[in-house]
Design a protein around this motif. Structure first.
Motif, PDB file in Angstrom:
ATOM      1  N   ASP A 111      24.131  32.823  40.925  1.00 47.68           N
ATOM      2  CA  ASP A 111      25.473  32.823  41.234  1.00 47.68           C
ATOM      3  C   ASP A 111      26.088  34.187  41.018  1.00 47.68           C
ATOM      4  O   ASP A 111      25.484  35.319  40.323  1.00 47.68           O
ATOM      5  N   LEU A 112      27.323  34.531  41.706  1.00 47.11           N
ATOM      6  CA  LEU A 112      27.779  35.718  41.486  1.00 47.11           C
ATOM      7  C   LEU A 112      28.890  35.866  40.886  1.00 47.11           C
ATOM      8  O   LEU A 112      29.750  35.199  40.663  1.00 47.11           O
ATOM      9  N   ALA A 113      29.022  37.059  39.870  1.00 46.25           N
ATOM     10  CA  ALA A 113      29.896  37.281  38.965  1.00 46.25           C
ATOM     11  C   ALA A 113      31.295  37.520  39.667  1.00 46.25           C
ATOM     12  O   ALA A 113      31.305  38.424  40.589  1.00 46.25           O
ATOM     13  N   PRO A 114      32.526  36.942  39.586  1.00 50.43           N
ATOM     14  CA  PRO A 114      33.583  37.286  40.329  1.00 50.43           C
ATOM     15  C   PRO A 114      34.298  38.322  39.794  1.00 50.43           C
ATOM     16  O   PRO A 114      35.241  38.653  39.041  1.00 50.43           O
ATOM     17  N   LEU A 115      33.691  39.552  40.286  1.00 51.40           N
ATOM     18  CA  LEU A 115      34.071  40.781  39.902  1.00 51.40           C
ATOM     19  C   LEU A 115      35.636  41.351  40.342  1.00 51.40           C
ATOM     20  O   LEU A 115      36.103  42.059  39.517  1.00 51.40           O
ATOM     21  N   ASP A 116      36.082  40.825  41.148  1.00 54.89           N
ATOM     22  CA  ASP A 116      37.519  41.104  41.844  1.00 54.89           C
ATOM     23  C   ASP A 116      38.433  40.369  40.595  1.00 54.89           C
ATOM     24  O   ASP A 116      39.106  41.386  40.294  1.00 54.89           O
ATOM     25  N   HIS A 128      29.684  44.780  43.584  1.00 52.20           N
ATOM     26  CA  HIS A 128      31.060  45.348  43.706  1.00 52.20           C
ATOM     27  C   HIS A 128      31.487  45.484  45.184  1.00 52.20           C
ATOM     28  O   HIS A 128      32.761  45.412  45.481  1.00 52.20           O
ATOM     29  N   GLU A 129      30.515  45.683  45.975  1.00 55.20           N
ATOM     30  CA  GLU A 129      30.799  45.904  47.260  1.00 55.20           C
ATOM     31  C   GLU A 129      31.502  44.291  48.011  1.00 55.20           C
ATOM     32  O   GLU A 129      32.346  44.328  48.763  1.00 55.20           O
ATOM     33  N   HIS A 130      30.730  43.361  47.472  1.00 53.62           N
ATOM     34  CA  HIS A 130      30.958  42.096  47.963  1.00 53.62           C
ATOM     35  C   HIS A 130      32.346  41.833  47.542  1.00 53.62           C
ATOM     36  O   HIS A 130      32.881  41.217  48.485  1.00 53.62           O
ATOM     37  N   PHE A 131      32.739  42.087  46.492  1.00 58.05           N
ATOM     38  CA  PHE A 131      34.200  41.942  46.028  1.00 58.05           C
ATOM     39  C   PHE A 131      35.024  42.917  46.240  1.00 58.05           C
ATOM     40  O   PHE A 131      36.369  42.634  45.679  1.00 58.05           O
ATOM     41  N   GLY A 132      34.912  44.047  46.932  1.00 54.64           N
ATOM     42  CA  GLY A 132      35.749  45.061  47.420  1.00 54.64           C
ATOM     43  C   GLY A 132      36.298  45.719  46.191  1.00 54.64           C
ATOM     44  O   GLY A 132      37.512  46.306  46.154  1.00 54.64           O
TER      45      GLY A 132
END
Lengths: 415, 82
Positions: free
Chosen positions: A194-199, A231-235
């Motif tokens: 799973d992806l950490a919700p960096l945004d 970090h790119e994935h979440f802008g």
């Protein structure tokens, strides 16, 4: 003799206890380059068998890529085999600097420092930049190397429930009395994919004056539209303060890691991080090959796009076959079995079907969350993926778990 | 003692039990040895106890064994409250 029979017996009984708990790691030997298809001797002494590999971190299929292998040869010829030194004495070549600069540009960070591994980067980064007046606030499922690094650091630490933003916010509020707050997470979690919700995490860090460190080992090179990472994935490329990552997974698969981020933090690592100061430099041939890897992933998204297509095909196929998986979008796909023995038995049956996958259970994953972790690669072709799905369908049918959800599998096999 | 037990139990449930988890946690439910709380996230409980009860728990006493049940945690806190 200092190594007495009594000492030997005590160590043997500890090994036996590991076996009795079903946690013994068996030996498996591979006598081919790392690739989608490999030649494996398992169990030890058995006849070698050609199998499809679905458990490597070879996400981009670069482990045996001809350009990467050729670059390693060039590095060996032009810069020698080893440095016989740590970085700061006489272990830094021009190519170490070149790789650091290329990584900074690729990740969108100010500066980068190479380490012998990402395990070393994670071991050293916290103590180098934090003090007892500071606090680390970490997701509970971060990688073991981050846990070790945090424990080696004099700063206080606290944890928050896996990807629970409300809980993270509560902890940020609780620790407002500290000098610095550092939030720590994996970008992609290695066991669940799973992806950490960096945004959301970066927004909380802005609100409560905290820095953020992201381990991108299972993301660098393929997560995000151009493969820069989570970090790119979440802008939020400009919002992340520190990235640690590895050249041992998607980015070539050999070894080596780095800390990349704010210039001052990287400089403190250069001055103070013990694995940087007291362990040898990355070998020249690996540095040279890693430069080619960064060039490859910077100039084309072809391989990460293929990995994305492979991931979609596998996730769709395995779901239609009736297996229970953790939903997501990354090439780490946990096929959930919940029961440790079932995970172990099924992975052996998968091997008999020519598919190399491994069962994971407590303490590697939480108790009652045993699974077979499947990892896709750009080296896979669709026919490889279809064969893997078909093997899961056949083995899943044998154990009567097709179409069962979590409760159904637990009712049949327990946890 | 009963009040402290309830305060700590409520903290443990809020901090470590997921909302969709049906597990019942009581005063003597094993926390660490059962895998409900791992040794890494156990530190959150230590931070809470030290702030809540204005005590300092030495690392050599804040062990997985001492933190394994709400009852044993209460004993440790009481000891350091003096």
């Amino acid at each position: 003799m200092a190594y007495s029979d009594k000492a030997r017996a005590a160590f043997n009984s500890e090994i036996d206890a590991i076996k009795e708990k079903g946690l013994y790691k068996e030996k498996r030997f591979i006598s081919s380059p790392q690739d989608a298809e490999i030649l494996v001797e398992f169990p030890e002494g058995a006849e070698k068998k050609r199998v499809l590999n679905f458990c490597a971190n070879n996400y981009l299929g670069l482990s045996s890529h001809p350009d990467v292998v050729a670059a390693a040869h060039r590095g060996l010829d032009e810069r020698g085999y080893g440095m016989s030194s740590v970085r700061f004495i006489c272990g830094t070549q021009d190519i170490h600097r070149e790789l650091q600069n290329k990584v900074s540009k690729f990740l969108g960070m100010e500066s980068t420092l190479l380490f012998p591994s990402c395990m070393d980067a994670n071991s050293g980064v916290f103590e180098a930049i934090l003090s007892p007046q500071d606090v680390i606030i970490a997701d509970r499922l971060i990688h073991a190397s981050l846990v070790d690094g945090i424990r080696l650091c004099s700063a206080e630490y606290d944890t928050f429930k896996h990807m629970d933003m409300k809980h993270l916010e509560n902890k940020l509020i609780l620790h407002q009395d500290k000098r610095n707050r550092l939030v720590v997470t994996d970008g992609v979690f290695s066991m669940d994919g799973d992806l950490a919700p960096l945004d959301e995490m970066c927004a909380l860090c802005d609100k409560y004056d905290a820095m953020i460190l992201v381990d991108e080992s299972h993301a660098s090179g393929f997560i995000g539209k151009t493969g820069r990472g989570t970090h790119e994935h979440f802008g939020v490329i400009d919002k992340v303060d520190i990235i640690t990552t590895t050249f041992g997974k998607g980015l070539g698969g050999a070894s080596g890691g780095c800390v990349s981020g704010r210039r001052e933090l990287v400089e403190l690592c250069r001055q103070k991080a013990r694995p940087y100061l007291f362990s040898n430099s990355m070998a020249p041939c690996i540095v040279a090959a890693s430069i080619t890897v960064i060039d490859l992933v910077s100039s084309s998204t072809e391989r990460r796009d293929k990995l994305e297509r492979n991931t979609e095909r596998f996730r769709k196929g395995i779901t239609e076959a009736g297996l229970c998986i953790r939903e997501g979008e990354t090439p780490i796909v946990p096929v959930m079995l919940f029961n440790a023995k079932l995970a172990n038995d099924m992975s052996r049956d998968m091997y008999a079907e020519g598919i190399y996958v491994i069962g994971f259970f407590f303490p590697v994953v939480p108790a009652g969350a045993a699974r077979i972790r499947v990892q896709l690669s750009a080296a896979h072709e669709f026919h490889h993926i279809d064969k893997c799905v078909e093997a899961f369908r056949k083995v899943g049918e044998k154990y009567g778990i097709l179409g069962l959800d979590k409760n159904g599998i637990i009712a049949k096999y327990g946890m | 003692m009963a009040e402290m037990k309830d305060v700590i139990l409520q903290y443990v449930i809020g901090e470590y039990v997921d909302e969709d988890d049906e597990q019942d946690v009581g005063y003597d439910t094993p926390l660490i040895s059962s895998g409900l709380v791992d040794s890494f996230s156990m530190v959150s409980l230590k931070v809470f106890l030290e702030k809540k009860y204005s005590i300092k728990l030495p690392d050599d006493e804040a062990t997985p064994e001492a933190f394994d049940t709400v009852t044993s945690i209460c004993r440790l806190v009481k000891k350091h409250q003096g």
